[in-house]
Write an enzyme that holds these catalytic residues in place. Structure first.
Site, PDB file in Angstrom:
ATOM      1  N   ASN A 311      -1.385  16.520  14.943  1.00  0.00           N
ATOM      2  CA  ASN A 311      -1.223  15.536  13.868  1.00  0.00           C
ATOM      3  C   ASN A 311       0.233  15.463  13.419  1.00  0.00           C
ATOM      4  OD1 ASN A 311      -2.159  13.528  12.222  1.00  0.00           O
ATOM      5  ND2 ASN A 311      -3.391  14.846  10.897  1.00  0.00           N
ATOM      6  N   HIS A 347      -7.785  13.902   2.110  1.00  0.00           N
ATOM      7  CA  HIS A 347      -8.958  13.859   2.980  1.00  0.00           C
ATOM      8  C   HIS A 347     -10.238  13.590   2.201  1.00  0.00           C
ATOM      9  CE1 HIS A 347      -6.480  15.649   6.216  1.00  0.00           C
ATOM     10  NE2 HIS A 347      -7.397  15.166   7.008  1.00  0.00           N
TER      11      HIS A 347
END
Length: 464
Positions: A311, A347
């Site tokens: 990521n 998230h």
């Protein structure tokens, strides 16, 4: 009569949203090929990118497209009317992150769902980052330090195209308005002649990892870690299966990122601008938007390699716009914690996100405590050069990185406290004990039994 998406879902066993996601990422390849042949004005290019990106989001989420349109409208309003104000960043930050969290509140469930909030979290970072860049540029102008990295407020069309770039609108990668402007103005064209071949390489890598993920998910599915059979496995095999499961789970993300990167490469977005004074890049390097460094990831010997390779663009975004902005704390540990807390909040609300990022903090801190002690001891370094020791260390470190990556990933995938706590109970909290020991006991113990023994090169440097 089944529609094509429903038919593919029935054939593959995947959900319809997952099929739409894959088809959309793949659709960006022909869209990129068409774009490469557009020899027209920047306005027309922006129109093409905006229209195709909007179509992709509409195909995936239908009427829920309005959420991202509201975000673009809010960003355009704030950037236009608060460009010179110190309120631009806090207003943008609060609006975009707040809207995303409200979306999570109303759409969240106990499983990871592919809903409008998934591309929205990508959009949130892009638009908050844009506000930071505009604010930083105005500050440079006030200090008479303007340079070619300063960005002005984008037009509405440019903002829509930047936000809905087809190759990255659903799953990333992140990139800046400055990169987008250089790309759409043609500055990268002469450097991207090798883009089709490089894009094909990324496509094949992504397809390979997707197949491995699908096959591996049948061997070690999520449900196995919650099954009675898993509880009956030996303690050692529990960890082996957890490591295998974690690796397979990570391949899901790697596959989609590689496929998306390939499409971005084909568009011509990903050329790396070498900066004067920094390390030199191959002039044909096209990995400027890579989200996964496959070579580093597959050869990890410590968790720091995961952070470096996994990521990548999101980690870079957090480093630039969160971690470095927390320097007023005058404490790197607190800044690191703050950056990871932001990632957890971004998230969603599930406890699993917070536990995973807390585990990341613990393991990275543990490695930073232990590594310097081992590196400063001559005897340890000499021992590590022995062939048999090298092999043994390689095996131990691969076991450590693969198995405990699975440990750290358990809360992230299973989300709800009852599920990930149950799995941790089954393996008797091995990772937690390891990381706690590594953080609070390893340093004094290792310093006692392995006193620093500087190498001749180190002593010579000190003498100078």
């Amino acid at each position: 009569m089944l529609n094509p998406v429903e038919a593919l879902a029935n054939l593959s066993g995947a959900s319809q949203p997952a099929i739409r996601l894959i088809l959309s990422v793949l659709a960006a390849y022909p869209l990129g090929a068409v774009y490469r042949n557009l020899k027209t004005s920047i306005t027309v290019k922006n129109l093409y990118i905006a229209a195709t990106g909007l179509a992709i989001v509409l195909f995936n989420y239908g009427f829920d497209l309005y959420h991202s349109l509201l975000a673009v409208a809010a960003s355009y309003f704030l950037n236009t009317f608060f460009a010179t104000s110190s309120l631009l960043v806090p207003l943008s930050f609060c609006y975009h992150l707040g809207y995303l969290l409200i979306g999570y509140y109303y759409t969240t469930s106990d499983t990871y769902d592919i809903k409008w909030t998934m591309p929205h979290c990508v959009l949130v970072l892009r638009l908050i980052g844009l506000a930071f860049d505009i604010s930083d540029s105005r500050e440079k102008e006030r200090q008479n330090k303007s340079d070619d990295k300063c960005v002005g407020v984008p037009s509405l069309l440019e903002l829509i195209a930047f936000t809905y770039f087809p190759a990255s609108v659903l799953v990333g990668p992140q990139f800046t308005l400055l990169r987008y402007r250089r790309f759409v103005s043609g500055q990268y064209e002469q450097h991207t002649t090798g883009a089709p071949a490089y894009a094909a390489k990324k496509f094949l890598q992504g397809a390979f990892y997707l197949v491995v993920n699908q096959v591996g998910s049948q061997i070690v599915p999520d449900s196995y870690l919650l099954s009675p059979e898993y509880e009956e496995d030996s303690y050692f095999m529990k960890h082996v299966y957890m490591g295998m499961w974690g690796r397979v789970s990570l391949y899901k993300y790697i596959s989609i990122w590689l496929l998306a990167e390939g499409a971005a490469v084909l568009f011509g977005l990903t050329y790396i601008d070498a900066k004067p004074g920094e390390r030199e890049y191959d002039p044909d390097e096209l990995s400027g938007c890579t989200n996964i460094k496959v070579g580093v990831f597959e050869n990890t010997s410590k968790f720091g390699h995961y952070v470096e390779s996994f990521n990548v663009q999101t980690n870079h975004w957090v480093a630039v716009y969160v971690y470095k902005r927390l320097k007023f704390l005058n404490n790197r540990v607190l800044s690191h914690l703050g950056a990871l807390l932001f990632l957890a909040i971004w998230h969603g609300f599930h406890s699993g996100y917070y536990m995973t990022f807390f585990m990341e903090f613990m393991v990275i801190r543990m490695e930073k405590e232990i590594e310097p002690i081992l590196q400063k001891n001559e005897r340890v370094q000499a021992l590590l050069q022995q062939p048999l020791v090298k092999v043994a260390v390689f095996v131990v470190l691969k076991f450590y990185t693969i198995v405990f990556a699975g440990w750290c990933l358990v809360p992230f995938v299973f989300l709800s406290f009852s599920k990930w706590w149950h799995i941790y109970t089954v393996v008797r909290f091995s990772g937690l004990f390891l990381f706690l020991l590594g953080n609070f006991a390893s340093r004094p113990i290792l310093k006692a039994i392995l006193p620093a023994n500087p190498t001749p090169a180190t002593e010579a440097k000190k003498a100078q």
